[in-house]
Scaffold this motif. Structure first.
Motif, mmCIF file in Angstrom:
data_model
loop_
_atom_site.group_PDB
_atom_site.id
_atom_site.type_symbol
_atom_site.label_atom_id
_atom_site.label_comp_id
_atom_site.label_asym_id
_atom_site.label_seq_id
_atom_site.Cartn_x
_atom_site.Cartn_y
_atom_site.Cartn_z
ATOM 1 N N ILE A 279 35.861 71.989 34.640
ATOM 2 C CA ILE A 279 36.141 70.775 35.423
ATOM 3 C C ILE A 279 35.974 69.528 34.562
ATOM 4 C CG2 ILE A 279 35.325 69.352 37.344
ATOM 5 C CD1 ILE A 279 34.563 71.952 38.780
ATOM 6 N N ILE A 280 34.878 69.465 33.799
ATOM 7 C CA ILE A 280 34.610 68.287 32.981
ATOM 8 C C ILE A 280 35.665 68.135 31.891
ATOM 9 C CG2 ILE A 280 32.969 67.218 31.407
ATOM 10 C CD1 ILE A 280 32.148 67.149 34.336
ATOM 11 N N THR A 281 36.087 69.256 31.283
ATOM 12 C CA THR A 281 37.112 69.194 30.247
ATOM 13 C C THR A 281 38.420 68.643 30.796
ATOM 14 O OG1 THR A 281 36.109 71.080 29.087
ATOM 15 C CG2 THR A 281 38.382 70.531 28.527
ATOM 16 N N VAL A 282 38.811 69.086 31.981
ATOM 17 C CA VAL A 282 40.038 68.581 32.610
ATOM 18 C C VAL A 282 39.917 67.091 32.910
ATOM 19 C CG1 VAL A 282 41.488 68.724 34.682
ATOM 20 C CG2 VAL A 282 40.718 70.815 33.563
ATOM 21 N N LEU A 283 38.754 66.670 33.409
ATOM 22 C CA LEU A 283 38.560 65.258 33.731
ATOM 23 C C LEU A 283 38.662 64.384 32.491
ATOM 24 C CD1 LEU A 283 35.664 65.345 36.366
ATOM 25 C CD2 LEU A 283 38.084 64.886 36.759
ATOM 26 N N PHE A 284 38.075 64.840 31.375
ATOM 27 C CA PHE A 284 38.175 64.050 30.150
ATOM 28 C C PHE A 284 39.602 64.049 29.602
ATOM 29 C CE2 PHE A 284 33.501 64.169 29.805
ATOM 30 C CZ PHE A 284 33.278 62.865 29.387
ATOM 31 N N PHE A 285 40.322 65.152 29.789
ATOM 32 C CA PHE A 285 41.725 65.196 29.371
ATOM 33 C C PHE A 285 42.536 64.154 30.144
ATOM 34 C CE2 PHE A 285 46.081 66.655 29.910
ATOM 35 C CZ PHE A 285 46.460 66.928 28.607
ATOM 36 N N VAL A 286 42.346 64.130 31.460
ATOM 37 C CA VAL A 286 43.061 63.160 32.295
ATOM 38 C C VAL A 286 42.662 61.736 31.917
ATOM 39 C CG1 VAL A 286 43.360 62.314 34.656
ATOM 40 C CG2 VAL A 286 43.355 64.775 34.203
ATOM 41 N N GLN A 287 41.365 61.524 31.670
ATOM 42 C CA GLN A 287 40.889 60.191 31.317
ATOM 43 C C GLN A 287 41.559 59.677 30.049
ATOM 44 O OE1 GLN A 287 36.976 59.534 29.392
ATOM 45 N NE2 GLN A 287 36.402 58.413 31.239
ATOM 46 N N ASN A 288 41.722 60.557 29.057
ATOM 47 C CA ASN A 288 42.301 60.124 27.798
ATOM 48 C C ASN A 288 43.813 59.952 27.887
ATOM 49 O OD1 ASN A 288 40.182 60.011 25.557
ATOM 50 N ND2 ASN A 288 39.692 61.954 26.514
ATOM 51 N N PHE A 289 44.487 60.861 28.590
ATOM 52 C CA PHE A 289 45.945 60.812 28.612
ATOM 53 C C PHE A 289 46.506 59.946 29.736
ATOM 54 C CE2 PHE A 289 45.806 64.139 25.506
ATOM 55 C CZ PHE A 289 46.971 63.935 24.779
ATOM 56 N N CYS A 290 45.658 59.316 30.506
ATOM 57 C CA CYS A 290 46.165 58.331 31.464
ATOM 58 C C CYS A 290 46.331 56.973 30.795
ATOM 59 C CB CYS A 290 45.254 58.219 32.678
ATOM 60 S SG CYS A 290 43.677 57.398 32.347
ATOM 61 N N GLY A 291 46.005 56.873 29.509
ATOM 62 C CA GLY A 291 46.239 55.655 28.744
ATOM 63 C C GLY A 291 45.084 54.685 28.718
ATOM 64 N N LEU A 292 43.942 55.045 29.284
ATOM 65 C CA LEU A 292 42.831 54.111 29.401
ATOM 66 C C LEU A 292 42.350 53.624 28.038
ATOM 67 C CD1 LEU A 292 40.783 52.635 31.137
ATOM 68 C CD2 LEU A 292 39.372 54.717 31.172
ATOM 69 N N MET A 293 42.041 54.560 27.128
ATOM 70 C CA MET A 293 41.536 54.171 25.817
ATOM 71 C C MET A 293 42.612 53.495 24.978
ATOM 72 S SD MET A 293 38.396 54.674 25.803
ATOM 73 C CE MET A 293 38.200 54.173 24.100
ATOM 74 N N VAL A 294 43.876 53.882 25.180
ATOM 75 C CA VAL A 294 44.966 53.230 24.447
ATOM 76 C C VAL A 294 45.034 51.756 24.806
ATOM 77 C CG1 VAL A 294 47.460 53.209 24.062
ATOM 78 C CG2 VAL A 294 46.268 55.379 24.315
#
Length: 472
Positions: A279-294
Motif C-alpha cells: 500500500i505504501i509503495t503504491v501511495l509513494f508511486f502516485v505521489q511522485n507521478f502525479c507531478g507534485l515534486m516536479v
C-alpha cells in the motif's frame, strides 16, 4: 466452585490495577504544547530539507541570466546540467535512505539526526564553492543523501513522540515546515545569489543539531533496546501522570518481540506487513507521478515558460504560501476526517487542476495551418498557407491552477503517504520498510523529475509535461 474462583481472580486483578489520577485539562494542554515544541524542534531538519529541494527555483533562473560563481568567474551549464540540478537529488536519496535507515535502527533516532550535519555540510560546501558544473552536480548528489536521510530519521522520530490522540495532527507539522522551507528558499533568491543560499542551509542544520542536544531519545527505541528506565522517564514526561507507563512499555515490547529477532526478509513473511508495504509503495508511486515534486522543483521555470506576467519568484512564493495554508488545515482536520477521505479528495481535485492546465497549455501552444485557395473561375488553386493561433489566453490560469493544486496536495497526497509510512509498521521494523521501499519511490521521483519531464520538454514544452502526469 470454579466460577467462584474465577470471580475471586477477576476481583483481585481489578484490585491490583493502579488507579491513575485524572490529568487536569490545563496540564494536558501544557503537555501537548510541549510535544508540539518538541516536534517543531525535530522538524528543523525538514526546513533544511526544503531549502535543498527548492534551491533550483531561485538558482536556475539566475544561472541562466548571470552565470558566475563565488569566485566571479564564468561557469557554463548546458540545458541537461540545469535539469539535473533538480533531478539528481533523487539518485542521492538512494544511499541516504539505506545508510540512515541502518543508523536509525542501531544508534537511535536522535543521534542519527545529529549526524545529518555531515552530508548537509559537504553538499552545501560543494555548491557554494563549486568552480564548475561537475562539482555543482556532485553537491546536488550529496543534497539527495540529505533528503533521504532526513525523511527516514526525522519522520520516524516525530511519529513516536506525541500522544496517539494528536499523532495525526502532529505528523503534519513537518509538511507545514516543508512548505515554509519552500517559501524561504524561493524568497532567499530575491536577496542572495545562488551560492550564498548555501550558507543559510548550513546555518539551519547547525541549529537543528543544537536543538537536538536538549531533546530526548525516542521512547519506542529505548523500549525495544531494553533501556526501560530511560524509556520510563521519557514516557512519564511525554504522557503525563494519568497514563499507564508500565502498560505502554509492555505493549511496545509485546508488539515488537517477534520483529526484533528476525531479519527484514523474515519480517516480510508477515502478511500484514507485506500488505502495508504494498500500500505504501503504491501511495509513494502516485505521489511522485502525479507531478507534485516536479512542480515543487521546477516552479519558477514553469511560470517563465507559461508566459506569466508576474515575476516567477513572486508567483512561486504565492503558490508555496497557499500550500502552507493547506498544511495548516491538515494539522487541524486530518485526524477528524481520516487519512482515506483526505487522500481521495486531494487526488480528485489535483486531477481536475491537471486537466485544466493540460487544456490551457495545449490551447496556448496550438497553431493551425490553413491553405489559401483561390478560384480562377473554372478551377481552384492553392496559392499559399497561413498560420492561425489562439491569442489572448489569460496568463493567470497557471498561477491559479498551481495554487489550488498545491493547496489540495498538502491536505492529502503530500502528508498522508509519509504519515502512513510510519504508522503502518511496528517500532522494531519502522526504520526497515522505509529504507527498503523508499528507494523505489526515489527512482520514480528521478524518472518523474528528469526523464519523463525532459522528454516532454524536448517534444513540446516543460508545462506540457502536465499532460503526461494526467494520463499516468
Amino acid at each position: 466452585m470454579e466460577e467462584a474462583e474465577e470471580k475471586q481472580s477477576e476481583r483481585l486483578t481489578v484490585e491490583h490495577v493502579p488507579q491513575l489520577p485524572k490529568e487536569p485539562e490545563v496540564k494536558r494542554k501544557k503537555r501537548i504544547f510541549m510535544q508540539v515544541l518538541m516536534v517543531l524542534g525535530a522538524s528543523i531538519g525538514h526546513l533544511g530539507l526544503a531549502v535543498v529541494a527548492a534551491w533550483p527555483n531561485p538558482a536556475i533562473p539566475e544561472l541562466q541570466r548571470n552565470n558566475t560563481n563565488i569566485y566571479g568567474s564564468y561557469m557554463s551549464l548546458n540545458s541537461w546540467q540545469l535539469d539535473m540540478l533538480g533531478s539528481l537529488v533523487s539518485l542521492g536519496n538512494l544511499p541516504g535512505t539505506w545508510i540512515w535507515g541502518l543508523l536509525v535502527a542501531n544508534i537511535g533516532r536522535r543521534r542519527s539526526m545529529m549526524f545529518l550535519i555531515v552530508p548537509y555540510s559537504i553538499g552545501w560546501g560543494l555548491v557554494a564553492f563549486a568552480p564548475n558544473a561537475p562539482v555543482l552536480l556532485a553537491g546536488r548528489f550529496f543534497h539527495g543523501i540529505c533528503i533521504g536521510a532526513t525523511f527516514v530519521s526525522a519522520s520516524t522520530y516525530i511519529i513516536e513522540l506525541p500522544d496517539t490522540s494528536v499523532r495525526g495532527a502532529m505528523a503534519t507539522i513537518p509538511s507545514l515546515v516543508l512548505s515554509c522551507g519552500f517559501i524561504l528558499a524561493t524568497g532567499l533568491g530575491l536577496c542572495f545569489r545562488w551560492f550564498e543560499i548555501a550558507f543559510v542551509g548550513v546555518f539551519i542544520i547547525v541549529l537543528q543539531v543544537m536543538v537536538l542536544l536538549v531533546l530526548p531519545e525516542s521512547p519506542s527505541y529505548l523500549a525495544i533496546k531494553d533501556r526501560e528506565n530511560e524509556a520510563r522517564v521519557v514516557l512519564k514526561k511525554l504522557r503525563g501522570p494519568s497514563a499507564d507507563i508500565s502498560q505502554e512499555l509492555q505493549d511496545l515490547k509485546k508488539q515488537n518481540q517477534d520483529k526484533i529477532e528476525g531479519s527484514f526478509f523474515k519480517v516480510l513473511q508477515d502478511t500484514d506487513i507485506l500488505k502495508s508495504l504494498g500500500i505504501i509503495t503504491v501511495l509513494f508511486f502516485v505521489q511522485n507521478f502525479c507531478g507534485l515534486m516536479v512542480f515543487i522543483v521546477n516552479m519558477t521555470r514553469i511560470f517563465i515558460e507559461a508566459g506569466s506576467t508576474l515575476d516567477e519568484k513572486v508567483s512561486s512564493i504565492l503558490v508555496f504560501f497557499v500550500q502552507a495554508a493547506g498544511n495548516l488545515l491538515a494539522c487541524l482536520y486530518l485526524d477528524r476526517f481520516g487519512r482515506k477521505l483526505c487522500l481521495i479528495a486531494s487526488l480528485a481535485v489535483m486531477t481536475m487542476c491537471l486537466m485544466v492546465m493540460a487544456v490551457y497549455h495545449h490551447l496556448k501552444n496550438y497553431t493551425e495551418v490553413i491553405d489559401v485557395v483561390v478560384s480562377n473561375g473554372t478551377d481552384f488553386t492553392t496559392t499559399g498557407t497561413i498560420t492561425e493561433s489562439i491569442d489572448g489566453m489569460p496568463t493567470w490560469v497557471p498561477l491559479v491552477c498551481l495554487m489550488v493544486y498545491m493547496f489540495t496536495s498538502s491536505i492529502g497526497a503530500g502528508p498522508v503517504p509519509a504519515l502512513l509510512n510510519s504508522e503502518y509498521f511496528p517500532t522494531a521494523v519502522r526504520s526497515q520498510p522505509p529504507y527498503h521501499h523508499l528507494p523505489k519511490s526515489h527512482v520514480c521521483n528521478h524518472l518523474a523529475k528528469n526523464h519523463v519531464c525532459l522528454l516532454m520538454h524536448e517534444l513540446f514544452s516543460l508545462p506540457t509535461a502536465v499532460q503526461l502526469f494526467l494520463y499516468t
